[in-house]
Design a protein around this motif. Structure first.
Motif, short mmCIF file in Angstrom:
data_model
loop_
_atom_site.label_atom_id
_atom_site.label_comp_id
_atom_site.label_asym_id
_atom_site.label_seq_id
_atom_site.Cartn_x
_atom_site.Cartn_y
_atom_site.Cartn_z
N ILE A 18 0.81 -1.37 0.36
CA ILE A 18 -0.04 -0.01 0.10
C ILE A 18 0.99 1.36 0.01
O ILE A 18 0.71 2.16 -0.90
CB ILE A 18 -0.98 0.09 1.14
CG1 ILE A 18 -1.96 -1.18 0.98
CG2 ILE A 18 -1.70 1.38 1.30
CD1 ILE A 18 -2.68 -1.43 2.29
N VAL A 19 1.72 1.25 0.75
CA VAL A 19 2.71 2.35 0.90
C VAL A 19 3.47 2.79 -0.35
O VAL A 19 3.36 3.87 -0.75
CB VAL A 19 3.66 2.28 2.03
CG1 VAL A 19 4.79 3.46 2.08
CG2 VAL A 19 3.15 2.24 3.51
N CYS A 20 4.02 1.73 -1.13
CA CYS A 20 4.83 2.20 -1.97
C CYS A 20 3.96 2.13 -3.43
O CYS A 20 4.16 3.02 -4.26
CB CYS A 20 5.59 0.73 -2.51
SG CYS A 20 7.06 0.78 -1.22
N THR A 21 2.57 1.74 -3.35
CA THR A 21 1.70 1.74 -4.60
C THR A 21 1.15 3.08 -4.34
O THR A 21 0.93 4.01 -5.40
CB THR A 21 0.48 0.86 -4.44
OG1 THR A 21 1.15 -0.45 -4.53
CG2 THR A 21 -0.32 1.37 -5.72
N PHE A 22 0.94 3.83 -3.14
CA PHE A 22 0.31 5.17 -3.11
C PHE A 22 1.27 6.40 -3.15
O PHE A 22 0.96 7.25 -3.70
CB PHE A 22 -0.30 5.20 -1.74
CG PHE A 22 -1.62 4.41 -1.51
CD1 PHE A 22 -2.05 3.67 -2.38
CD2 PHE A 22 -2.38 4.63 -0.32
CE1 PHE A 22 -3.26 3.04 -2.41
CE2 PHE A 22 -3.52 4.00 -0.18
CZ PHE A 22 -4.25 3.15 -1.23
N THR A 23 2.65 5.96 -2.68
CA THR A 23 3.64 7.12 -2.70
C THR A 23 3.80 7.62 -4.16
O THR A 23 3.90 6.79 -5.12
CB THR A 23 4.96 6.53 -2.00
OG1 THR A 23 4.52 6.12 -0.86
CG2 THR A 23 6.12 7.61 -2.20
N GLY A 24 3.80 8.89 -4.32
CA GLY A 24 4.16 9.65 -5.57
C GLY A 24 3.02 9.68 -6.57
O GLY A 24 3.18 10.06 -7.62
N THR A 25 1.84 9.15 -6.11
CA THR A 25 0.78 9.23 -6.88
C THR A 25 -0.10 10.27 -6.44
O THR A 25 -0.03 11.02 -5.33
CB THR A 25 -0.25 8.01 -7.04
OG1 THR A 25 -0.76 7.87 -5.71
CG2 THR A 25 0.75 6.87 -7.45
N ALA A 26 -1.46 10.69 -6.97
CA ALA A 26 -2.40 11.67 -6.30
C ALA A 26 -2.93 11.18 -5.29
O ALA A 26 -3.46 11.93 -4.54
CB ALA A 26 -3.73 11.62 -7.70
#
Length: 210
Positions: A156-164
């Motif tokens: 979750i952390v890596c998927t969300f980071t840097g996105t909207a």
């Protein structure tokens, strides 16, 4: 009688020597302790397959990296996901987070499975916006982040980071269910190399907000 007594020890020694030779010829070890050769080699390539759908201008989709579990780490695979919104804002953040979480909850594609990818994110996990007193960018999960499987939290952390979903930031603010009084304070998580390579680090990766 005396001859028999002299030759009996010799016969016993010869029999013992023959038994030793027989055992050696059969390749039998002298110890019954098994040898640990380690785990069987994995056939997983962990090579991310290409996204199955092509991005077409105006179709309301974008390419996004979704982090899945493979080989004891979390690694990105490219997916085509719905566009969260054209204008940045709280609604766009939450909508994007929900779209990405949907991707994490889905079963990997056949190509992803064949490459060794899987997901530890619970299928029933949900996400909402900030609770009372939370910073505006907070995302609250339906389970406490620290109570999730470590691989799931790293995904979750890596998927969300840097996105909207994270407001394009290099970290994301996550909390558990909002309760009366706002729930437990949210924490800030970053997708570091250590977290990607050793998801167990997710349990202690959260830092308090200023």
């Amino acid at each position: 009688m005396s001859t028999t007594r002299r030759t009996a020890p010799g016969l016993r020694a010869a029999a013992a020597a023959l038994a030793a030779l027989a055992l050696g010829g059969c390749g039998i070890r002298s110890t019954p302790v098994p040898v640990d050769a380690g785990p069987a080699p994995s056939r997983a390539s962990c090579a991310a397959p290409a996204a199955e759908e092509e991005r077409r201008p105006g179709d309301g989709t974008v390419r996004a990296d979704v982090f899945l579990v493979c080989g004891g780490a979390v690694s990105p695979v490219e997916r085509t996901v719905p566009l969260g919104g054209s204008e940045p804002g709280p609604d766009t953040r939450l909508e994007t987070a929900r779209e990405l979480l949907d991707e994490l909850r889905e079963n990997p594609s056949r190509a992803e499975r064949e490459a060794g990818f899987g997901s530890s994110v619970p299928g029933e996990l949900e996400i909402g916006g900030p609770g009372d007193g939370d910073p505006g960018g907070t995302l609250r999960l339906s389970r406490d982040p620290g109570g999730l499987p470590s691989f799931a939290l790293a995904q979750i952390v890596c998927t969300f980071t840097g996105t909207a979903a994270a407001g394009q930031e290099d970290s994301v603010v996550l909390g558990g269910p909002a309760r009366d009084g706002g729930g437990d304070p949210p924490l800030r998580y970053s997708c570091t190399e250590a977290l990607r390579g050793s998801p167990e680090a997710a349990k202690t990766a959260g830092t308090p907000l200023p």
